[in-house]
Design a protein around this motif. Structure first.
Motif, PDB file in Angstrom:
ATOM      1  N   GLU A  49       0.834  -1.201   0.000  1.00  0.00           N
ATOM      2  CA  GLU A  49       0.000   0.000   0.000  1.00  0.00           C
ATOM      3  C   GLU A  49       0.871   1.253   0.000  1.00  0.00           C
ATOM      4  O   GLU A  49       0.486   2.289  -0.515  1.00  0.00           O
ATOM      5  CB  GLU A  49      -0.897   0.012   1.243  1.00  0.00           C
ATOM      6  N   GLY A  50       2.029   1.135   0.599  1.00  0.00           N
ATOM      7  CA  GLY A  50       2.946   2.272   0.710  1.00  0.00           C
ATOM      8  C   GLY A  50       3.637   2.218   2.049  1.00  0.00           C
ATOM      9  O   GLY A  50       3.773   1.155   2.664  1.00  0.00           O
ATOM     10  N   TYR A  51       4.091   3.389   2.518  1.00  0.00           N
ATOM     11  CA  TYR A  51       4.781   3.489   3.793  1.00  0.00           C
ATOM     12  C   TYR A  51       3.856   4.132   4.817  1.00  0.00           C
ATOM     13  O   TYR A  51       3.250   5.172   4.566  1.00  0.00           O
ATOM     14  CB  TYR A  51       6.066   4.299   3.640  1.00  0.00           C
ATOM     15  N   ASP A  60       2.178   6.237   7.381  1.00  0.00           N
ATOM     16  CA  ASP A  60       2.302   7.628   7.843  1.00  0.00           C
ATOM     17  C   ASP A  60       3.448   8.369   7.157  1.00  0.00           C
ATOM     18  O   ASP A  60       4.121   9.215   7.769  1.00  0.00           O
ATOM     19  CB  ASP A  60       2.513   7.674   9.367  1.00  0.00           C
ATOM     20  N   ASP A  61       3.696   8.068   5.892  1.00  0.00           N
ATOM     21  CA  ASP A  61       4.761   8.744   5.152  1.00  0.00           C
ATOM     22  C   ASP A  61       4.328   8.907   3.700  1.00  0.00           C
ATOM     23  O   ASP A  61       4.778   8.187   2.808  1.00  0.00           O
ATOM     24  CB  ASP A  61       6.066   7.955   5.246  1.00  0.00           C
ATOM     25  N   ASP A  62       3.447   9.866   3.470  1.00  0.00           N
ATOM     26  CA  ASP A  62       2.894  10.069   2.131  1.00  0.00           C
ATOM     27  C   ASP A  62       3.966  10.499   1.135  1.00  0.00           C
ATOM     28  O   ASP A  62       3.919  10.129  -0.043  1.00  0.00           O
ATOM     29  CB  ASP A  62       1.777  11.119   2.174  1.00  0.00           C
ATOM     30  N   THR A 116       5.981   7.486   0.089  1.00  0.00           N
ATOM     31  CA  THR A 116       5.111   6.625  -0.713  1.00  0.00           C
ATOM     32  C   THR A 116       4.987   7.161  -2.129  1.00  0.00           C
ATOM     33  O   THR A 116       5.107   6.413  -3.112  1.00  0.00           O
ATOM     34  CB  THR A 116       3.717   6.517  -0.067  1.00  0.00           C
ATOM     35  N   ALA A 117       4.767   8.471  -2.255  1.00  0.00           N
ATOM     36  CA  ALA A 117       4.617   9.073  -3.579  1.00  0.00           C
ATOM     37  C   ALA A 117       5.900   8.976  -4.391  1.00  0.00           C
ATOM     38  O   ALA A 117       5.864   8.874  -5.626  1.00  0.00           O
ATOM     39  CB  ALA A 117       4.197  10.533  -3.441  1.00  0.00           C
TER      40      ALA A 117
END
Length: 376
Positions: A237-239, A241-243, A246-247
């Motif tokens: 899904e990503g990292y 609490d680290d948008d 992630t982006a």
């Protein structure tokens, strides 16, 4: 919608197994942690988005800490595709820590196969203990195959032990990953009758998703500006609490979501060849030298399948490659071998022989500690 995130010590693999089984079934999300590892700078949240079933903390061997968020769908898709690539479900010997994705993959595949893994005692890996675990592995009609997953240093120790080597040859597949497997070590395993499958992947891809250079299932691999991109249903899904991170790591291309691996690679005739980290380069005398490629060449030399190539500052050249090894190595031999393939700038400036290479719990070299040994 959210669900609770439960942190669980990874020293008890069966407790992690039960926690993962509950998470995959829709219960609290699981965060396995190593009790003796330093905590990440920020505490984990008490809850996570409903889609997140598993959170894997990783600091890597050189990077900064992060929490990779994985869904049940990603984990199960990876397990199903892996089983198909290997020939079907089976029983597993667990020889890897369960707070890292490779060990968690063994648990996931055991859950989907309806089997219980046999655990090699945690701590210092011992070939005799592995052979004992292999003797205890019992398979049945629903999951008749025998599997295990190792890192290269574990494979080398097993091959050094006659009993363990015979036990390993009885497995239907031995996954070897976590880092590049030296060609001489792989050939040594094949010569011993071991069915080695080299794997490539990351926590962000639910573990290994490229077997022997071939992306399995619906996984796609492309090289963009020299960097390997991976797409498929197994992506994180990503990292947590680290948008921003992630982006940066996950991007949309051609209607697909891709993970940017940060690795240099080539894809030819459907085969993926990873060349090393894009940022693992020194500028020596104005020339770019990829340390990963230098290391692969060093590991081709007899007895050097665990050697590590690091960097050292040089007043004359800027930076230079340095070999750190636990086995003596003639500098002129390695300089000639590397120089013939990569040119003068890539030739190591020194060989540093140490009593023992520092390792991470995953079995990977501790490159930060090794860089200090190299004299940078």
């Amino acid at each position: 919608m959210t669900r609770p995130l439960v942190a669980l010590g990874a020293s008890d693999p069966f407790a992690v197994l039960r926690g993962l089984e509950a998470a995959l079934a829709g219960g609290p999300a699981l965060l396995p942690v190593a009790e003796d590892a330093p905590a990440l700078p920020t505490p984990a949240p008490a809850s996570v988005p409903q889609r997140v079933a598993l959170v894997v903390e990783t600091s890597g061997s050189t990077g900064t800490g992060k929490r990779v968020a994985l869904s049940s769908e990603a984990l199960l898709a990876g397990a199903a595709a892996a089983d198909a690539a290997l020939g079907g479900p089976g029983g597993w010997v667990l020889a890897l820590p369960t707070h890292y994705i490779a060990g968690l993959n063994v648990l996931t595949r055991s859950i989907t196969a309806g089997t219980s893994p046999v655990v090699v005692p945690p701590g210092h890996f011992d070939a005799d203990a592995f052979a004992d675990a292999a003797d205890r592995l019992v398979t049945g009609p629903a999951a008749p195959r025998r599997y295990t997953s190792l890192v290269p240093v574990q494979l080398a120790r097993v091959l050094d032990d006659a009993r363990a080597s015979r036990a390993l040859a009885a497995f239907d597949a031995v996954l070897v990953g976590g880092q590049a497997t030296p060609a001489p070590l792989r050939q040594r395993a094949l010569d011993a009758g071991v069915r080695v499958v080299t794997t490539y992947g990351a926590s962000e891809t639910s573990g290994g998703c490229v077997y022997d250079g071939v992306p399995f299932g619906t996984v796609r691999a492309e090289v963009v500006d020299g960097e390997l991109f991976l797409a498929g249903p197994m992506l994180a899904e990503g990292y947590l609490d680290d948008d921003g991170r992630t982006a940066s790591a996950f991007t949309e291309r051609d209607g697909l979501r891709w993970y940017r691996t940060g690795d240099a690679a080539q894809v030819r005739d459907g085969l993926v060849r990873v060349l090393g980290r894009l940022d693992d380069v020194v500028i020596s005398g104005g020339e770019k030298v990829p340390l990963g490629q230098v290391e692969r060449l060093v590991r081709e030399l007899p007895g050097q399948d665990t050697a590590v190539v690091s960097r050292r500052a040089s007043g004359e050249w800027g930076e230079v490659p340095v070999v750190v090894t636990a086995r003596p190595l003639d500098l002129e031999v390695v300089r000639a071998h590397v120089g013939a393939a990569l040119g003068r700038a890539a030739r190591p400036a020194a060989v540093v022989v140490v009593a023992e290479l520092p390792m991470l719990p995953t079995g990977k070299p501790d490159r930060r500690a090794i860089q200090v040994m190299a004299g940078s």
